[in-house]
Design a protein around this motif. Structure first.
Motif, PDB file in Angstrom:
ATOM      1  N   LEU A 602       0.833  -1.202   0.000  1.00 58.02           N
ATOM      2  CA  LEU A 602       0.000   0.000   0.000  1.00 58.02           C
ATOM      3  C   LEU A 602       0.867   1.251   0.000  1.00 58.02           C
ATOM      4  O   LEU A 602       1.996   1.245   0.501  1.00 58.02           O
ATOM      5  CB  LEU A 602      -0.925   0.002   1.211  1.00 58.02           C
ATOM      6  N   LYS A 603       0.335   2.318  -0.540  1.00 63.03           N
ATOM      7  CA  LYS A 603       1.044   3.596  -0.531  1.00 63.03           C
ATOM      8  C   LYS A 603       0.842   4.282   0.816  1.00 63.03           C
ATOM      9  O   LYS A 603      -0.115   4.005   1.522  1.00 63.03           O
ATOM     10  CB  LYS A 603       0.524   4.479  -1.664  1.00 63.03           C
ATOM     11  N   GLU A 604       1.747   5.198   1.153  1.00 64.87           N
ATOM     12  CA  GLU A 604       1.683   5.871   2.460  1.00 64.87           C
ATOM     13  C   GLU A 604       0.368   6.596   2.651  1.00 64.87           C
ATOM     14  O   GLU A 604      -0.165   6.653   3.763  1.00 64.87           O
ATOM     15  CB  GLU A 604       2.854   6.842   2.611  1.00 64.87           C
ATOM     16  N   ALA A 605      -0.172   7.153   1.568  1.00 70.56           N
ATOM     17  CA  ALA A 605      -1.429   7.888   1.674  1.00 70.56           C
ATOM     18  C   ALA A 605      -2.602   6.963   2.005  1.00 70.56           C
ATOM     19  O   ALA A 605      -3.634   7.408   2.517  1.00 70.56           O
ATOM     20  CB  ALA A 605      -1.708   8.642   0.372  1.00 70.56           C
ATOM     21  N   GLU A 606      -2.431   5.670   1.733  1.00 69.39           N
ATOM     22  CA  GLU A 606      -3.527   4.721   1.960  1.00 69.39           C
ATOM     23  C   GLU A 606      -3.538   4.165   3.390  1.00 69.39           C
ATOM     24  O   GLU A 606      -4.501   3.520   3.785  1.00 69.39           O
ATOM     25  CB  GLU A 606      -3.407   3.557   0.962  1.00 69.39           C
ATOM     26  N   VAL A 607      -2.458   4.423   4.132  1.00 69.00           N
ATOM     27  CA  VAL A 607      -2.399   4.000   5.540  1.00 69.00           C
ATOM     28  C   VAL A 607      -2.285   5.257   6.390  1.00 69.00           C
ATOM     29  O   VAL A 607      -1.214   5.849   6.500  1.00 69.00           O
ATOM     30  CB  VAL A 607      -1.208   3.056   5.800  1.00 69.00           C
ATOM     31  N   PRO A 608      -3.375   5.713   6.979  1.00 66.60           N
ATOM     32  CA  PRO A 608      -3.369   6.992   7.701  1.00 66.60           C
ATOM     33  C   PRO A 608      -2.405   6.997   8.888  1.00 66.60           C
ATOM     34  O   PRO A 608      -2.145   5.961   9.505  1.00 66.60           O
ATOM     35  CB  PRO A 608      -4.820   7.139   8.199  1.00 66.60           C
ATOM     36  N   GLU A 609      -1.894   8.173   9.205  1.00 71.53           N
ATOM     37  CA  GLU A 609      -1.087   8.368  10.411  1.00 71.53           C
ATOM     38  C   GLU A 609      -1.980   8.979  11.481  1.00 71.53           C
ATOM     39  O   GLU A 609      -2.754   9.891  11.201  1.00 71.53           O
ATOM     40  CB  GLU A 609       0.106   9.289  10.137  1.00 71.53           C
ATOM     41  N   PHE A 610      -1.889   8.475  12.682  1.00 75.48           N
ATOM     42  CA  PHE A 610      -2.721   8.971  13.772  1.00 75.48           C
ATOM     43  C   PHE A 610      -1.838   9.379  14.940  1.00 75.48           C
ATOM     44  O   PHE A 610      -0.790   8.772  15.200  1.00 75.48           O
ATOM     45  CB  PHE A 610      -3.705   7.899  14.259  1.00 75.48           C
ATOM     46  N   THR A 611      -2.263  10.436  15.624  1.00 76.42           N
ATOM     47  CA  THR A 611      -1.630  10.805  16.891  1.00 76.42           C
ATOM     48  C   THR A 611      -2.418  10.112  17.993  1.00 76.42           C
ATOM     49  O   THR A 611      -3.587  10.427  18.228  1.00 76.42           O
ATOM     50  CB  THR A 611      -1.654  12.333  17.103  1.00 76.42           C
ATOM     51  N   TYR A 612      -1.774   9.164  18.642  1.00 74.97           N
ATOM     52  CA  TYR A 612      -2.499   8.333  19.615  1.00 74.97           C
ATOM     53  C   TYR A 612      -1.629   8.122  20.845  1.00 74.97           C
ATOM     54  O   TYR A 612      -0.456   7.749  20.736  1.00 74.97           O
ATOM     55  CB  TYR A 612      -2.861   6.981  18.982  1.00 74.97           C
ATOM     56  N   SER A 613      -2.195   8.389  22.008  1.00 79.68           N
ATOM     57  CA  SER A 613      -1.434   8.243  23.267  1.00 79.68           C
ATOM     58  C   SER A 613      -1.539   6.808  23.761  1.00 79.68           C
ATOM     59  O   SER A 613      -2.273   6.492  24.680  1.00 79.68           O
ATOM     60  CB  SER A 613      -1.960   9.209  24.326  1.00 79.68           C
TER      61      SER A 613
END
Length: 818
Positions: A602-613
């Protein structure tokens, strides 16, 4: 977005009570969750021991996640048997075994009926509080190995630790000598009171009364002699030792009073000038010994001074030539030995990994919650726990030279116990008290010498020494602290030494460990965010995650409701990163973002980045992004309000060997990020405690693992948190139950209240001393006054301290009764 939950009809296992899922094992119309539980039932049924199931519903231990049954060849080693048995002869051995799975009345009943399963067991007695079983074994009919294997088979595997090999466990003191001294003093006190009764009523003026007076006087001396020589010996020896070191403790004025009271009584009886004060003398010793007994009372079911030997197992499987495995005790393990460790087994000494790779959990050693991947040829440290498939190692260092033992070689453990440097408040004021008493007695003696001569002067001089004996003063501290410790124990807080409570009451900084102390991994909060999962997708994800031993995968598998479990055709796991599984035409990947990108294309845009504690695991099915599972550590019950109120009275700090994924969540409770330190080694923790102490603060530390041991020992008051106070916890000054940590603020307040009660009881005892001195200085100290004042002062102090501590505890909403 939510998870679709299929409807499942759960069936409880007849043996252990756990869910049987979709495929229960059925025997005699009873459902079992696994074949292990069924086997135990069959064994008990064959020996008519099914009363086990009548006492408690589903009392058994689940075998779903049971460890592989270990080999116990080492228990046939005669030298080892000598070390772990309490008694041994040609045909019998006696020993005690710690069994952590004892949890209910059914367990006790079954273990005390073991003789029905093995005729070689002559007697088995269970100590439920200590979770110990005492066995008397006929070695002509069975062996210890056979019995341990039997216990393992029925779900009660004993823990036999390395410490047994180095020295037999010391028996808990029963204070036999102290009880004998108390008995002698009590016997003499009662009889002398009886003999002295005519004197109280002044009935000895007749000729018959005078004759009885002489007889009773001689009997009183004979009864008082063993009290002086034997019962009061501890006080006399302590006073002599203090004076030899040019110091004065509270035993010095007590000993002066004891000697003066006995000497004057003997003089009066022998000379015929009086009846003496032997009743007061024996009563004084009797009440002092009661106070000493209270002071010596300990919590026998806890062990506060534990080291690495009580953490490591007693034996390990060593691989010999031709691949043969034999069980060898750790004291015989040498550098160069090849060993095999299976899932959940501990690395006994620093060792080189021979297998391709292994998953090692160092959480109890370093505090890092995530297991680490060790590659072939790398060093695995002692104390780590193997997770997943078995692995082979070559011992690099003997047990005594491993990294784990180095935690105990720090100077914090070599220094004398810190309680030895402490002195009670009574001991601190004793030099001034002794000087004052001697001064008053000398002045009074000189006055009466000039006015009425030497005989009256000596009488007043000794009377002052007698009545000023600080017996009530000596009782106030042990009875108050004993009562405080009793309240603490009722509330799940067990303190090693009462003198250390003063350090706890004066705490200016409290340092918390995170993993296992503030947070509980098993209570972590897990959530799913993404597209709604169908029942098929749930099955795919659960089936893959069940194949991994990573904690994150296990949490995901347990979070998804019970589904149809599939068997993957192929698995690909990178330890600590993620796992991919193939089931037919379906591919499921669960892991970090980088792992997903690498294995799915998958491309980077297809795997979201999340800010998660917290920890995050992304999920893809057939190379389509589905969502993610997030895990956040959960604070123990009641801790948020505790931390908020605690930081108002003391400085609070967090120091952890874990990473900083929870930093954002914990910041509100510790004020600022400078109060929180992450990725700290055991040495870093110890250095931090020293730094706080060098700044002038009294430091209390709360931790739960071996990585906290040095810091706990260095702190002014170290508290080991344990959800099971009978299991291993590091060396400490106190042990606190996990569900009692929320009361920590109240415990500190109650400790301070205890110190104030001691001061109040001192004031009460001094009031008695002043009253008695008024009689003594004026030459009016009669046997009746002495007999009333001295016991009354002791009893009133005991009553006052008991009810005052209970009143304070109740006011602070602490339990005061069982």
């Amino acid at each position: 977005m939510s998870i679709a939950e299929p409807t499942i009809t759960a069936q409880a296992c007849f043996h252990c009570g756990e869910d049987c899922d979709d495929n229960p094992v059925v025997f005699e119309e009873k459902a079992f969750c696994c074949s292990g539980c069924m086997t135990v039932f069959q064994l008990l049924d064959d020996h008519n021991l099914c009363t086990y199931y009548d006492l408690e519903a589903n009392p058994g231990i689940s075998f779903k996640s049971a460890k592989r049954r270990e080999r116990f060849e080492y228990l046939e080693d005669p030298q080892l048997l000598d070390k772990i048995t309490d008694f041994k002869n040609d045909h019998q051995i006696s020993l005690s075994l710690y069994i952590p799975n004892i949890h209910c009345a059914s367990c006790v009943w079954l273990l005390e009926n073991l003789y029905k399963l093995d005729e070689g067991i002559q007697k088995s007695t269970v100590n439920f509080l200590n979770r110990e079983i005492s066995l008397l074994i006929n070695t002509e009919k069975t062996t210890l190995r056979t019995i341990v294997e039997l216990l393992t088979t029925i779900g009660y595997e004993p823990e036999i630790r390395l410490e047994k090999l180095y020295s037999k466990e010391e028996k808990k003191p029963h204070n036999r000598s102290l009880w004998l001294k108390l008995g002698v003093a009590g016997f003499a006190f009662g009889n002398i009171m009886l003999f002295s009764f005519p004197d109280y009523l002044n009935t000895t003026e007749t000729s018959l009364g005078i004759e009885f007076r002489v007889i009773f006087g001689v009997l009183n001396i004979l009864l008082a002699l063993p009290v002086l020589v034997y019962s009061s010996s501890d006080y006399l020896k302590s006073a002599f030792a203090a004076l030899s070191q040019r110091g004065i403790n509270l035993d010095v004025p007590i000993s002066i009073g004891i000697v003066a009271l006995f000497s004057r009584s003997v003089y009066e009886i022998v000379s015929g000038t009086g009846t003496g004060y032997m009743d007061s003398f024996t009563g004084l010793i009797f009440f002092l010994l009661i106070g000493k007994l209270v002071q010596k009372k300990t919590f026998d079911r806890l062990s506060f001074d534990r080291d690495y030997k009580s953490y490591l197992p007693i034996a390990v499987n060593v691989i010999r030539e031709f691949g043969e495995e034999i069980s060898v005790s750790l004291d015989k393990l040498k550098a160069g030995d090849k060993i095999r460790l299976r899932n959940q087994e501990l690395v006994p000494a620093d060792a080189i990994l021979l297998s391709d790779e292994a998953f090692i959990d160092y959480s109890f050693i370093t505090g890092e919650s995530e297991p680490q991947v060790v590659q072939q040829g790398n060093l695995a440290y002692a104390g780590g726990r193997v997770k997943g498939i078995s692995a082979q190692f070559r011992i690099q260092e003997e047990v005594e030279n491993s990294y784990l033992t180095s935690l105990w070689n720090n100077e914090a453990f070599q220094n004398p116990a810190k309680e030895l440097t402490l002195t009670s408040f009574a001991d601190r004021i004793s030099p001034y008290f002794t000087s004052a008493v001697l001064g008053i007695s000398c002045i009074a003696g000189l006055y009466w010498l000039s006015a009425y001569g030497i005989e009256q002067a000596l009488s007043v001089f000794t009377a002052v020494l007698i009545i000023a004996c600080p017996c009530a003063l000596a009782l106030s501290t042990p009875f108050t602290l004993g009562s405080v410790l009793n309240v603490f124990s009722l509330n799940g807080f067990f303190v090693k030494n009462s003198l250390l409570l003063e350090n706890f009451a004066k705490s200016e900084a409290v340092v918390f460990d995170k993993t296992g102390t503030l947070t509980q991994a098993e209570e972590a909060h897990i959530e799913y965010k993404g597209y709604e999962l169908t029942a098929r997708q749930q099955s795919l994800i659960t089936s893959v995650c069940r194949q991994s031993i990573h904690p994150m995968s296990q949490k995901i598998a347990s979070y998804i409701p019970a589904v149809n479990i599939l068997e993957p055709d192929h698995m690909d796991e990178e330890l600590g990163k993620g796992i991919c599984g193939h089931m037919g035409s379906d591919q499921v990947c669960v892991g970090s973002r980088d792992f997903i990108l690498q294995h799915t294309g998958l491309k980077e845009a297809e795997v979201p980045e999340f800010t998660y504690s917290g920890s995050l695991s992304h999920v893809t099915i057939n190379k389509e992004y589905i969502g993610f599972f997030g895990v956040q550590a959960v604070l123990r019950k009641g801790l948020p309000p505790l931390l908020k109120t605690l930081k108002k009275r003391v400085a609070t700090f967090l120091i952890s060997g874990d990473n900083n994924t929870e930093e954002e969540n914990l910041t509100p409770y510790f004020g600022d990020r400078n109060s929180m330190l992450f990725n700290q080694s055991p040495e870093d923790k110890l250095a931090f405690i020293k730094k706080l102490q060098q700044s002038g603060k009294k430091v209390s530390m709360i931790g739960d693992g071996l990585n906290d041991a040095g810091a706990l020992k260095q702190s002014d008051f170290g508290i080991a948190l344990s959800d099971d106070t009978s299991s291993f916890s590091p060396a400490c000054d106190a042990i606190i139950e996990g569900n009692s940590l929320q009361k920590l603020n109240r415990f500190i307040s109650f400790s301070k209240a205890g110190m104030n009660i001691i001061l109040a009881s001192f004031g009460l005892s001094l009031l008695y001393n002043i009253t008695g001195l008024a009689f003594a200085i004026t030459g009016q100290l009669s046997p009746l006054v002495a007999a009333i004042l001295m016991p009354l002062s002791s009893v009133s102090v005991m009553i006052f301290t008991f009810f005052a501590t209970r009143f304070k505890a109740q006011k602070m909403e602490l339990r005061i009764w069982k």
